[in-house]
Design a protein around this motif. Structure first.
Motif: not given
Lengths: 392, 173
Positions: A28, A96-97, A100, B58, B60-61, B64
């Protein structure tokens, strides 16, 4: 609950043999320049490969758009600059992310593919998930629980602990743990969504609260380190082709001073009377069949070595025999029938066994059932229990 | 930093789970605050979800990206408030922060893109632009990829509220 040790910072590495560039950790950044060294490494890696280049982001827990923009943009540049280059991105459904997010790359170039790493996790998982195996798993747990209820106490399980049941399957063992030992916290993890769906439904139906069923890869768990007093992993090292990886993870999530508890089988030691020779022949073949699929159903007695090699201390080990005398002999017979259905009906077929070989293979299971249901017969299924303490 | 739990917001019928606030200058003193806050809050609200690990990751993403957006685009003085609410599978994140008129206008334009019929194309365009990514990219991602409903409100005293409504748990099943 994502592990801090994983989420702090990130690393990358390139495996030349596999033409695979892997990213790990948490990405990040504030500015794309912070990605420069990673992007350079990616460029250097690609420059030396031909054909398909693999990008592995299975262990990339977090990634913001700054990082994605820099990293994915570079991948796109690379495939656009080299017509011979194809890129495959491997994500994990545990994060999870990821799928996709990376899937958009497929829409940008036909030379980029994106897929989840899932199906090949347990070599035998597809066999076990298909075709009504769940009732049999419940019966197995019912029979083993008669023994393990007391064994677990000898290995240090007591009320009020933080407990993890890794590779929990359909979650019935976790329910029994919750009822009998009232842990302060119970996390049950498995890599089968269908099993977890079933586990949650059973817990809801039975009014069981407090079990945290989570989806995860036992060899690369996202759980934090050093948080459980007692970690169980039953009948699972034997179905995994790299059991030492799971053990490392069990060790990581276990608190120093906590215990890791494993159970495994040695199927060639299944026995029965009468018709012992036929039974023995079939279970010897079971061991060879599992080995063909890179699983070790003979792992049970090797448990002590695995725990010692993993760095555990105060190893305790014992075995018990589930038999036709544990309650209704039909329960035992049902288990054996399900083994025949899966081992002879699916796995041996997939291995390419002839009809004659399969017929002979099936006979031993039927003779085991015969022994189990015989009024003067005896049939057994041995299981090895081992536990060890994580050094403080 | 202040944290409260339980309770209902004065202006929302969705129960509040947590509220954190800190001076916007303190928040913007270190980029890592976005990661730390999103990670912390995600942990706090994920324990009783269908799958706590997946949900936490998820959540947190998503949070953020919202915090990174505010980090980049905000007004001068005042508090950043972060309230998280939940009702069933429905999660609501409210970020309230100082915003002069140009700041508010930036968010208005970003939300317009999220609500546009070609939002997906705009998202891809923003994601793969040759230039530095636009500050509104995170909001576009939330709208397109997470299916979030994003709204903004102009508040008194030169502040604004950015609201994201999400149904993350449905996505994990």
């Amino acid at each position: 609950m994502i592990a801090d040790s994983i989420s702090q910072g990130f690393q990358w590495n390139f495996n030349e043999n596999d033409q695979e560039f892997s990213l790990h950790g948490s990405l990040r950044p504030q500015r794309s320049e912070e990605m420069n060294s990673c992007i350079s490494a990616l460029e250097n890696s690609v420059s030396g490969v031909s054909g398909r280049f693999y990008v592995n982001v299975r262990r990339l827990v977090r990634m913001n758009n700054v990082a994605f923009h820099a990293f994915a943009g570079k991948i796109l540049d690379l495939v656009r600059g080299r017509s011979d280059l194809k890129v495959h991105v491997t994500t994990s459904s545990v994060v999870g992310w990821a799928t996709r997010k990376f899937a958009v790359l497929e829409t940008m170039s036909e030379n980029i593919t994106v897929g989840e790493y899932d199906n090949e996790f347990y070599p035998g998982q597809t066999f076990l998930e298909e075709g009504g195996f769940i009732p049999i798993l419940r019966t197995q747990t019912k029979l083993t629980w008669r023994h393990e209820r007391a064994i677990l106490q000898r290995h240090g399980l007591e009320p009020g602990l933080q407990v993890a049941d890794i590779c929990c399957g359909i979650g019935d063992f976790a329910v029994l743990l919750q009822k009998e030992f009232q842990p302060d916290r119970l996390v049950a993890l498995d890599h089968s969504r269908s099993s977890l769906d079933y586990a949650r439904k059973v817990a809801t139906d039975f009014g069981i609260r407090g079990i945290d069923y989570v989806f995860g890869d036992a060899s690369e768990m996202l759980l934090e380190s050093d948080q459980f007093d007692f970690v169980t992993c039953r009948h699972s090292l034997q179905v995994f082709d790299r059991p030492e990886l799971i053990l490392q993870e069990l060790l990581r999530i276990c608190k120093p001073g906590g215990r890791i508890y494993i159970t495994n089988e040695k199927n060639s030691h299944c026995l029965g009377e009468p018709r012992s020779e036929s039974i023995q022949r079939t279970y010897n073949e079971v061991a060879r069949l599992w080995a063909h699929f890179n699983m070790d159903i003979e792992l049970g007695p090797k448990s002590r070595r695995y725990l010692i090699d993993a760095g555990l201390e105060d190893i305790q080990m014992e075995s018990f025999m589930v038999t036709n005398l544990d309650g209704d002999p039909q329960d035992f017979a049902d288990i054996i029938q399900s083994w025949e259905d899966v081992y002879a009906g699916k796995m041996a077929v997939e291995r390419g066994d002839s009809e004659e070989q399969i017929r002979e293979f099936r006979q031993g299971f039927q003779d085991h059932i015969f022994a189990a249901k015989h009024p003067r017969g005896y049939a057994g299924w041995p299981i090895w229990v081992a536990s060890g303490r994580k050094p403080k | 930093m202040q944290a409260t739990s339980e309770g209902m917001s004065l202006n929302s019928d969705v129960p509040q789970m947590l509220h954190m606030d800190l001076d916007i200058k303190d928040f913007c003193s270190d980029w890592a605050h976005c990661d730390l806050m999103s990670g912390y809050l995600a942990r706090m609200v994920s324990h009783n979800r269908l799958d706590s690990l997946l949900f936490s990751n998820l959540y947190s993403s998503a949070l953020n990206e919202l915090l990174e957006t505010v980090f980049r685009v905000h007004g001068e003085d005042g508090k950043l408030e972060c309230a998280v609410r939940r009702q069933g599978n429905h999660d609501r994140i409210e970020l309230t922060f100082p915003a002069d008129q140009p700041t508010f206008e930036t968010y208005r334009q970003a939300i317009e893109k999220v609500q546009a019929s070609d939002a997906e194309a705009l998202y891809l365009e923003a994601l793969f632009t040759e230039d530095e990514p636009d500050a509104g990219l995170g909001l576009l991602e939330l709208g397109v990829d997470y299916g979030a409903r994003l709204t903004i409100d102009r508040l008194e005293n030169g502040r604004m509220c950015l609201v994201a409504e999400l149904a993350l748990e449905d996505e994990t099943e």
